[in-house]
Design an enzyme around this catalytic site. Structure first.
Site, PDB file in Angstrom:
ATOM      1  N   GLY A 326      -0.055  -2.753  -0.789  1.00 47.98           N
ATOM      2  CA  GLY A 326       0.526  -2.618   0.537  1.00 47.98           C
ATOM      3  C   GLY A 326      -0.446  -3.066   1.607  1.00 47.98           C
ATOM      4  N   ALA A 327      -1.713  -2.694   1.416  1.00 45.33           N
ATOM      5  CA  ALA A 327      -2.781  -3.081   2.342  1.00 45.33           C
ATOM      6  C   ALA A 327      -4.105  -2.821   1.656  1.00 45.33           C
ATOM      7  CB  ALA A 327      -2.685  -2.291   3.651  1.00 45.33           C
ATOM      8  N   GLU A 329      -8.391  -2.125   2.575  1.00 49.82           N
ATOM      9  CA  GLU A 329      -9.287  -1.734   3.656  1.00 49.82           C
ATOM     10  C   GLU A 329     -10.586  -2.535   3.712  1.00 49.82           C
ATOM     11  OE1 GLU A 329     -10.150   1.227   0.179  1.00 49.82           O
ATOM     12  OE2 GLU A 329      -8.418   0.201   1.028  1.00 49.82           O
ATOM     13  N   ASN A 330     -10.571  -3.837   3.415  1.00 51.29           N
ATOM     14  CA  ASN A 330     -11.787  -4.639   3.533  1.00 51.29           C
ATOM     15  C   ASN A 330     -12.460  -4.348   4.876  1.00 51.29           C
ATOM     16  OD1 ASN A 330     -10.835  -6.164   1.143  1.00 51.29           O
ATOM     17  ND2 ASN A 330      -9.379  -7.022   2.607  1.00 51.29           N
ATOM     18  N   HIS A 362      -3.933   4.613   7.876  1.00 49.98           N
ATOM     19  CA  HIS A 362      -4.560   4.823   6.556  1.00 49.98           C
ATOM     20  C   HIS A 362      -5.750   3.880   6.377  1.00 49.98           C
ATOM     21  CE1 HIS A 362      -4.326   5.783   2.141  1.00 49.98           C
ATOM     22  NE2 HIS A 362      -4.973   4.626   2.089  1.00 49.98           N
ATOM     23  N   GLU A 363      -5.535   2.602   6.644  1.00 50.67           N
ATOM     24  CA  GLU A 363      -6.605   1.629   6.411  1.00 50.67           C
ATOM     25  C   GLU A 363      -7.757   1.807   7.390  1.00 50.67           C
ATOM     26  OE1 GLU A 363      -6.334   0.132   3.662  1.00 50.67           O
ATOM     27  OE2 GLU A 363      -4.254   0.744   3.424  1.00 50.67           O
ATOM     28  N   HIS A 366     -10.223   4.434   6.407  1.00 52.11           N
ATOM     29  CA  HIS A 366     -11.193   4.006   5.389  1.00 52.11           C
ATOM     30  C   HIS A 366     -12.439   3.381   5.986  1.00 52.11           C
ATOM     31  CE1 HIS A 366      -9.287   4.796   1.589  1.00 52.11           C
ATOM     32  NE2 HIS A 366      -8.207   4.070   1.846  1.00 52.11           N
TER      33      HIS A 366
END
Length: 942
Positions: A326-327, A329-330, A362-363, A366
Site C-alpha cells: 500500500g505504501a 516508509e522509505n 502511518h508512513e 515511521h
C-alpha cells in the site's frame, strides 16, 4: 534453504590484499553455493577466484557460513557510495537494464577470515567479469581483516524488471505515450537486488547516492539533490543528480526513482521541504492537493508528540502506477500506490479520503518510529508496524478532528485481529529470531498480528499508562536510540522510567511484566464475569474450542488484564485481573443493574457474562440502546457472535443481540453486526438457511434504508456526518443484497443512466462501490462490458479500483472466468492487482469455485510470480477459502497442500494452515448450529 531466496551472492566478489603478503581471497560469496565450494573455489560467470588464506590467529568461522541466511557480525558497514544508471528504453536484447557502481567503507569489528555480502546473482552481474577491489582507508594497501577500516568497490549490471521488487520499472500511458518509471521497493530483503550490500536492518550506514538518468527526467532519492549537471557518458547525453548523504539508516529504507513526474510543493515552519509527486495529469487534475494539505499538520503533530524534530531536510511522497504494497516508509521518499496518496474531490469517495489521511499518517509515523530508531531483526516487526498502526489514528485525528476516527480503531484493528489471533495457529507478536530467517518467513511477519494486534496492545498500554506518560516514554526512547537499533524491551525500559517519574500512575507490576504477557504469548483472554457469584475468570480464547494449541506459553496463557467497568451507566474504577480467577469480588456483584466490562474496548480481550447479566444488557438495548456507549454496542455484538462460535454461549443469544438493530442509526454497531453476519452469509448462502436469513436481515435493514431515504431527500444529498456517510453505504449494500426492491431499482437505474451518458456519472462517489457491484450483479453482459470499458479508460486510480472490484460481482460464470484469465496478463491487469481480483472473485458465491479451480490449475505460476515474498500472497489463500465449510472442501484443501508441497506456499504457508483450521471449525459449527438458526430466524421473521 528455501527455493527462490538468494543471499550473499557472488555479484559482490572482491580481490583482497591481505597485509604485506598481498594474497588474493574472497570478499563476497553466494548462499546458493554449488559443489565447487568443496574445492575451495568460487565459480561465477566469467573467471575463477581461488581462495588462499594467510596464517592468522582468528576467531573460527562458522561452518559453511554462505549457507546461512544471516550475515556474520564481524563486519559493519559505515558508508556506501552508489551510482546507478537505469535505462528507460529497452536494449538490443529487448530488456530494460540498469548499471551501477558501488563503493563501501566498512569496519572489522571482530577478527575474521571471511567477508560476506548480500547480492542477488539472478538480478546482478559483474560488468565485463570484473572483480571487486578491496583497499585500506583512502586507497592504502588492505590490512589484515582485524579491527580495520576497509574499502571495496564493484561494478554491476542488473535487469530493471517489472517484478515490483528491488530496483524495478513501472509503466503507464499518458497523452498516448508509453512512459517508464524506475523505482524501488527494498523492504524487507530486496536491496541486494539493486547493489551488493549488508542487507539487514541492524547494519545501518550512511549512503551517498548518485543517479544518472535521461535528460528531461527527474531523479529522487532519500536526500535532497545537491548537484544536477548534464554530461555525456559513452556518447550518451545524460543528467547526473547527486544527493546529500543520508542519515545513518538501514538498507530496506533506501529509495531511488527516475521519472517524468511533476510535483506539488509545501514546507513546514522549520523549512523542511514537502513535496507530492505523481503523474503529471493526476496533479494537473488536483489529485495531490489533499495529501499535501494533510502532510504538514501530521508532521507537526508528530514533532510535538515525539518531542523530536523531523530528522530530515525534506519529505517527498510519490504515487506510483505499479506498487505491490500500500505504501513504503522509505526515509525522506515515501512510495505509495496511487490509490493511497491521490484523491480527486470530484470522483473519489469519503473512504478514499480517509484512506489517504490514515496511510500518510502511518508512513509519516515511521519517520521516527522505525526509521530513526529501527528494529534489530524482523522477528520484532510488530514494534515498527504496530506502533505506526496505532499512532496513525492520532495523526489522522489531528488532521481531521471532525471525523472522530480514533474510535474506529476498534473496528479496523481490534475486532479484525481477534479473528486471526483466536486461532490455534496464531503466533506471538515477538517471535524467536530463529523462527524468522527465510524471505517467506520474513514476509509472513507483515500480517494482521504485527499490524493490528501490535496497534491494539499499544493502545491498551497507552490507555492504562495515560497518553501523556506513554508519549514521554516514547520521546525518551527515540532520543536515546536515534540512528540505532533496538529490541522491544528497550521500549519497555523507557516506558517504565516514565511510570516511575509519574506518581499518579499505579501499576500492579512493571511495564515489562505486564506487557511481556501480551507480546510473548499468542492469543488473548476471554474474561468471564459472573454477577450472581461475584466471580471473574480468564482463559485463552479459541474460536474452535476443540483445536489443539501446540505452541507453549511462557505464562501458561494467563494475562495481566486491565478492566474498566460500567454499571447501569456509571463508570467504575479500573480493576486488574492478575490471575486465572478471582472469587467473591464485590465489584462485579450487580444485583438488578446491568454491568458492562472493557469500557470503550480499551483492553485487548473479549468479555462474557452470566445469562442474567446478558439478559439485562439485551433488555437495555431493546429499551434505550443509547445508554450503552456506541463502541460498546459494537463490542456486545462482536463478542456475542464470537463467543457463540467458541461454544461459550448459545448461537441464538448472539442472534438476539441483532434484534435492536432496527432502532440503531449509528455506523459502528451496524458495521460490527455486518462483519459478523457476513460469516453467516458465507456459511449459508449455498444452502437452505439463506432464505430465512435473507428475510430476517431484510426486515432489520428496511428501517435504516427508509431513514437515509428521508435524511438525504430521496437520495439527492449526502449525510453531513463522516460515519453517517459510511452507514449510508452499508445501508444500500445490505438492502440490495437482502432484496429490498426499492434499493435494487435505485442502483440499477443509476447505473443504466450512467450507461446512457458515459461522461456524466450520476452516482455519488461514496456510493459507487456498492452501486457498481449491485448493478453488475443484477445485470448481464452489457453492464459488465460497459464497466470494463470505463475501467480501461479511467485515469483516476480510485475510480479504477472501484470498477476493478465491481467487475468481480457478476453472476455470469464465463465473464468471471474471462476476468480470471485477464488477472494474470500484465498487459491487461497490473501485477499489483492480480491477487486482489482473484480473491474478490472468490468472495462471489458464483465465482468461488471458479477461483478455486483457477488457483489450483495455476499454482506453480502464481507461486513463482507472487509467493516468494509478496505481502499480499496470504490474502489470496484466505480469500479463496473463507467460504469453505464442507468435508469435501476440506479434503480438497488438504489435497492441494499435498499436491503442491514440492512447489511450496511461500509467504502463504501460515495462511494455508489457518485455512485448514478454519475450514475444520466451519464444518463443525454448521453441523452444530444450522437447525437452531433456522428455527430462530423463522420465529423472528414477521
Amino acid at each position: 534453504m528455501a527455493k527462490g531466496f538468494y543471499i550473499s551472492r557472488n555479484m559482490g566478489r572482491f580481490g583482497l590484499l591481505m597485509g604485506a603478503v598481498a594474497l588474493v581471497t574472497i570478499i563476497a560469496l553466494s548462499a546458493v553455493y554449488d559443489k565447487e565450494k568443496k574445492k575451495n573455489k568460487l565459480v561465477y560467470g566469467v573467471g575463477l577466484v581461488t581462495t588462499t588464506w594467510p596464517t592468522l590467529s582468528l576467531t573460527p568461522t562458522p561452518k559453511n557460513p554462505w549457507n546461512l541466511y544471516r550475515l556474520p557480525d564481524a563486519l559493519a558497514p559505515v558508508t556506501y557510495n552508489i551510482t546507478l544508471w537505469p535505462r528507460l528504453q529497452v536494449n538490443q536484447d529487448g530488456l530494460y537494464i540498469f548499471t551501477g557502481q558501488s563503493a563501501m567503507l566498512f569496519e572489522c569489528k571482530k577478527q575474521t577470515d571471511l567477508i560476506l555480502l548480500h547480492s542477488n546473482k539472478l538480478n546482478l552481474t559483474l560488468i565485463n567479469g570484473k572483480h571487486a577491489r578491496l583497499t585500506g582507508m583512502d586507497g592504502a594497501e588492505a590490512p589484515a581483516i582485524q579491527n580495520s577500516w576497509l574499502e571495496g568497490e564493484t561494478e554491476f549490471l542488473g535487469e530493471l524488471a517489472d517484478d515490483l521488487e528491488g530496483f524495478y520499472r513501472s509503466e503507464y500511458t499518458e497523452g498516448g505515450i508509453q512512459k517508464v518509471v524506475a523505482t524501488t521497493q527494498m523492504q524487507p530483503t530486496y536491496a541486494r537486488k539493486a547493489f551488493p550490500c549488508f542487507d539487514e536492518p541492524a547494519m545501518k550506514a550512511v549512503f551517498h547516492v548518485t543517479l544518472l538518468h535521461d535528460k528531461g527526467t527527474v531523479a529522487l532519492s532519500n536526500g535532497r539533490d545537491i548537484e544536477i549537471i548534464n554530461t555525456t557518458i559513452n556518447q550518451t547525453e545524460v543528467t547526473m543528480t547527486r544527493f546529500e548523504p543520508t542519515k545513518r539508516m538501514s538498507t530496506y529504507l533506501l529509495a531511488f526513482i527516475v521519472s517524468d513526474f511533476d510535483h506539488l510543493t509545501g514546507s513546514l515552519e522549520s523549512s523542511v521541504l514537502v513535496r507530492i509527486w505523481a503523474r503529471r495529469k493526476a496533479l494537473a487534475d488536483g489529485q495531490g492537493e489533499y495529501a499535501l494539505n494533510v502532510t504538514g499538520p501530521i508532521l507537526k503533530f508528530y514533532e510535538r508528540y515525539y518531542n523530536a524534530s523531523y530528522p530530515l531536510s525534506k519529505s517527498d511522497q510519490i504515487a506510483l502506477p505499479d506498487f505491490n504494497a500500500g505504501a513504503m516508509e522509505n526515509w525522506g521518499l515515501i512510495t505509495y500506490r496511487e490509490t493511497a496518496l491521490l484523491y480527486d474531490p470530484e470522483i473519489s469517495s469519503v473512504g478514499n479520503r480517509e484512506s489517504v489521511a490514515t496511510v500518510v499518517a502511518h508512513e509519516l509515523a515511521h519517520m521516527w518510529f522505525g526509521n530513526l530508531v529501527t528494529l534489530k531483526w524482523w522477528n520484532d516487526l510488530w514494534l515498527n508496524e504496530g506502533f505506526a498502526s496505532y499512532v496513525e489514528y492520532l495523526g489522522a485525528d489531528y488532521a481531521e478532528p471532525t471525523w472522530n476516527i480514533k474510535d474506529q480503531m476498534v473496528l479496523y484493528d481490534v475486532h479484525k485481529v481477534f479473528a486471526v489471533d483466536a486461532l490455534a495457529s496464531s503466533h506471538p507478536l515477538s517471535r524467536k529470531e530463529e523462527e524468522v530467517n527465510q524471505p517467506a518467513e520474513i514476509s509472513e511477519m507483515f500480517n494482521t498480528i504485527s499490524y493490528s494486534k501490535g496497534a491494539a496492545v499499544l493502545r491498551m498500554l497507552s490507555e492504562f499508562l495515560t497518553e501523556p506518560v506513554f508519549a514521554r516514554g516514547l520521546s525518551s526512547y527515540l532520543n536515546e536510540f536515534a540512528f540505532h537499533n533496538t529490541v522491544y524491551t528497550d521500549l519497555w525500559d523507557h516506558l517504565q522510567k516514565a511510570v516511575i517519574s509519574s506518581p499518579e500512575i499505579n501499576l500492579p507490576h512493571t511495564v515489562h511484566d505486564i506487557m511481556n504477557r501480551w507480546v510473548l504469548q499468542m492469543g488473548f483472554p476471554v474474561v468471564t464475569i459472573d454477577t450472581t457469584k461475584g466471580r471473574i475468570t480468564q482463559k485463552h480464547f479459541l474460536l474452535d474450542p476443540d483445536s489443539v494449541v501446540d505452541r507453549p506459553s511462557p505464562y501458561n496463557y494467563t494475562w495481566f488484564v486491565p478492566i474498566k467497568w460500567m454499571k447501569s451507566g456509571e463508570v467504575e474504577e479500573q480493576h486488574w485481573l492478575l490471575q486465572k480467577a478471582e472469587i467473591h469480588s464485590p465489584m462485579v456483584t450487580s444485583g438488578s443493574e446491568w454491568l458492562l466490562a472493557n469500557l470503550n474496548v480499551s483492553g485487548y480481550y473479549r468479555v462474557n457474562y452470566d445469562l442474567d447479566n446478558w439478559q439485562r444488557l439485551l433488555n437495555q438495548l431493546d429499551t434505550d440502546h443509547t445508554a450503552i456507549p456506541v463502541i460498546n454496542r459494537a463490542q456486545i455484538l462482536d463478542d456475542a457472535f464470537n463467543l457463540a462460535r467458541a461454544k461459550l454461549i448459545n448461537t441464538t443469544l448472539a442472534l438476539r443481540t441483532t434484534r435492536y438493530l432496527s432502532q440503531e442509526r449509528n455506523y459502528t454497531p451496524w458495521e460490527s453486526a455486518l462483519r459478523n453476519l457476513n460469516y453467516y452469509i458465507l456459511m449459508f448462502d449455498r444452502g437452505p438457511v439463506y432464505g430465512p436469513l435473507q428475510a430476517y436481515l431484510k426486515q432489520q435493514i428496511r428501517p435504516l434504508f427508509d431513514h437515509f431515504r428521508v435524511l438525504t431527500f430521496n437520495w439527492t444529498r449526502v449525510p453531513t456526518g463522516h460515519t453517517d456517510q459510511y452507514n449510508q453505504i452499508n445501508t444500500i449494500y445490505l438492502s440490495c443484497k437482502m432484496g429490498v426492491d426499492a434499493c435494487q431499482d435505485l442502483t440499477l437505474s443509476w447505473f443504466r443512466n450512467w450507461m446512457m451518458h458515459p461522461y456524466r456519472n450520476p452516482i455519488h462517489p461514496n456510493l459507487k462501490t456498492t452501486v457498481y457491484c449491485n448493478a453488475i450483479a443484477a445485470g448481464g453482459v452489457r453492464e459488465w462490458e460497459f464497466a470494463w470499458m470505463m475501467l480501461r479508460n479511467s485515469t483516476v486510480a480510485t475510480e479504477a479500483a472501484k470498477l476493478r472490484s465491481a467487475l468481480t460481482c457478476t453472476k455470469v460464470p464465463w465473464l468471471l472466468n474471462r476476468y480470471l484469465e485477464y488477472s494474470l496478463d500484465p498487459a491487461v491487469i497490473r501485477k499489483q492487482d492480480a491477487t486482489s481480483i482473484i480473491s474478490s472473485i472468490a468472495s462471489n458465491v458464483v465465482g468461488m469455485p471458479l477461483a478455486w479451480d483457477f488457483i489450483r490449475a495455476r499454482w506453480n505460476y502464481l507461486f513463482t510470480e507472487y509467493g516468494r515474498g509478496s505481502f499480499s500472497f496470504s490474502n489470496l489463500i484466505n480469500g479463496v477459502t473463507r467460504r469453505f465449510s464442507t468435508e469435501f472442501e476440506l479434503k480438497q484443501l488438504r489435497q492441494f497442500k499435498e499436491d503442491n508441497a514440492h512447489i511450496g506456499f511461500g509467504s502463504g504457508t501460515l495462511a494455508l494452515e489457518q485455512a485448514i483450521e478454519k475450514t475444520t471449525a466451519n464444518i463443525r459449527w454448521v453441523q452444530d448450529n444450522q437447525q437452531d438458526i433456522i428455527n430462530w430466524l423463522n420465529t423472528e421473521c414477521r
